[in-house]
Design an enzyme around this catalytic site. Structure first.
Site, PDB file in Angstrom:
ATOM      1  N   CYS A   1       0.825  -1.205   0.000  1.00  0.00           N
ATOM      2  CA  CYS A   1       0.000   0.000   0.000  1.00  0.00           C
ATOM      3  C   CYS A   1       0.867   1.267   0.000  1.00  0.00           C
ATOM      4  O   CYS A   1       1.610   1.493  -0.940  1.00  0.00           O
ATOM      5  CB  CYS A   1      -0.982  -0.031   1.163  1.00  0.00           C
ATOM      6  SG  CYS A   1      -2.381   1.124   0.934  1.00  0.00           S
TER       7      CYS A   1
ATOM      8  N   GLU B   1      -3.283  -8.866   3.212  1.00  0.00           N
ATOM      9  CA  GLU B   1      -3.061  -9.410   4.550  1.00  0.00           C
ATOM     10  C   GLU B   1      -4.225  -9.136   5.508  1.00  0.00           C
ATOM     11  O   GLU B   1      -4.275  -9.709   6.606  1.00  0.00           O
ATOM     12  CB  GLU B   1      -1.768  -8.834   5.139  1.00  0.00           C
ATOM     13  CG  GLU B   1      -1.862  -7.432   5.713  1.00  0.00           C
ATOM     14  CD  GLU B   1      -1.811  -6.323   4.666  1.00  0.00           C
ATOM     15  OE1 GLU B   1      -1.817  -5.135   5.048  1.00  0.00           O
ATOM     16  OE2 GLU B   1      -1.771  -6.655   3.459  1.00  0.00           O
TER      17      GLU B   1
ATOM     18  N   HIS C   1      -4.285  -4.552   0.310  1.00  0.00           N
ATOM     19  CA  HIS C   1      -4.018  -5.123   1.634  1.00  0.00           C
ATOM     20  C   HIS C   1      -4.501  -6.571   1.685  1.00  0.00           C
ATOM     21  O   HIS C   1      -5.449  -6.899   2.402  1.00  0.00           O
ATOM     22  CB  HIS C   1      -4.731  -4.313   2.718  1.00  0.00           C
ATOM     23  CG  HIS C   1      -4.066  -3.025   3.059  1.00  0.00           C
ATOM     24  ND1 HIS C   1      -2.918  -2.949   3.808  1.00  0.00           N
ATOM     25  CD2 HIS C   1      -4.388  -1.745   2.735  1.00  0.00           C
ATOM     26  CE1 HIS C   1      -2.563  -1.691   3.959  1.00  0.00           C
ATOM     27  NE2 HIS C   1      -3.432  -0.935   3.314  1.00  0.00           N
TER      28      HIS C   1
END
Length: 316
Positions: free
Chosen positions: A142, A237, A235
């Site tokens: 990001c 994750e 993102h």
């Protein structure tokens, strides 16, 4: 195979309960194998949540990985106690004489600022310069990806008219690249950002390859042609409720946020979101660790080869 980290880290208990193999440093030293050394520069304010998210993905690979968490010395997160940082984190000064197989740089809630206005910008550029000679492969997430693209290649970030917020479908442009091996033709990933890097700007850099884009979210995944720099604008994750927490935080702050796109069933925020990006997230991290770090980094970590130089002037 396990991820090796400090025994007292709060993420360890959570990951153990999820049957993620986490190994303490004491147990790891008894094994005759060199673990991958991965430094994680955690710029997120939610330190524990981000630690857990990243270790969950790193720990779901057939590799032993030794993680070192880094924080900035020029700025202390207001959401994390100093005692916690002193226990589980190091600064650049602590590791600058060391070599690592990999470096992860997270996102940060500073994207609406100009790069030079970020309090720790000078420190970050020093870390990125150090990574050129002391780290084999780097992955940027990001804002971390935007910062690295700017530092290494001079690319600018651009403000969006409206926050990009939600789960978006993406297409694979380079299916033969090992980073996207096993990806579906269309896969999903979360985004939460106010700025973007134009895909055409990345295409214009000879040293870079665009690997994945989204019609709605734009550039998602790019990498240097030698594979030693990977840039992820989203993102992957994130946990199932991360976007929900962000939405409710902004709602309580009176910011009148829009609902995250493609997230709540029937756009009903009272219903639990359905996770549709977890398998892609695991593939992304396992492919990076296996093909771009483990299979390529020298066994003698002190003999790291020089990285391919960026084709644009760097801002070091």
């Amino acid at each position: 195979m396990p991820v090796k980290t400090c025994g007292g880290l709060p993420a360890v208990q959570t990951l153990t309960e999820e049957n993620i193999f986490v190994m303490t440093s004491e147990r790891a030293v008894s094994q005759d194998i060199r673990p991958l050394r991965i430094a994680i520069l955690n710029l997120m304010p939610t330190k524990v949540a981000t630690e857990t998210q990243l270790l969950r993905l790193i720990g779901n690979t057939p590799l032993q990985v030794e993680t070192t968490f880094l924080c900035t010395a020029t700025y202390q997160s207001q959401n994390t106690q100093l005692s916690y940082l002193k226990t589980f984190y190091q600064t650049f000064a602590d590791v600058q004489s060391q070599q690592f197989d990999g470096l992860l740089v997270t996102g940060a809630p500073v994207e609406t600022k100009e790069f030079a206005e970020v309090q720790y910008w000078e420190e970050l550029t020093k870390i990125l310069a150090w990574a050129e000679t002391n780290v084999y492969a780097s992955l940027f997430i990001c804002w971390g990806a935007q910062a690295a693209l700017h530092t290494y290649y001079g690319l600018e970030k651009h403000p969006l008219k409206k926050k990009l917020f939600g789960i978006f479908p993406h297409s694979v442009l380079q299916p033969k690249n090992k980073l996207v091996r096993g990806f579906d033709d269309t896969f999903f990933a979360p985004h939460s950002r106010h700025t973007t890097v134009f895909t055409e700007d990345v295409h214009a850099i000879e040293d870079l390859e665009v690997l994945s884009v989204s019609k709605e979210a734009g550039l998602y995944l790019a990498a240097s042609k030698d594979g030693r720099k990977v840039f992820v604008t989203g993102h992957s994750e994130y946990d199932d409720l991360t976007l929900d927490n962000e939405y409710r935080r902004d709602l309580e702050a009176g910011k009148n946020p829009s609902l995250p796109r493609n997230y709540y069933p029937d756009n009903d925020s009272s219903r639990a979101p359905t996770v549709c990006w977890r398998s892609h997230a695991n593939l992304l991290f396992s492919n990076w660790l296996n093909y771009f770090v483990y299979q390529e980094t020298p066994f003698d970590i002190e003999k790291l080869p020089e990285k391919t130089k960026a084709r644009q002037p760097c801002n070091f």
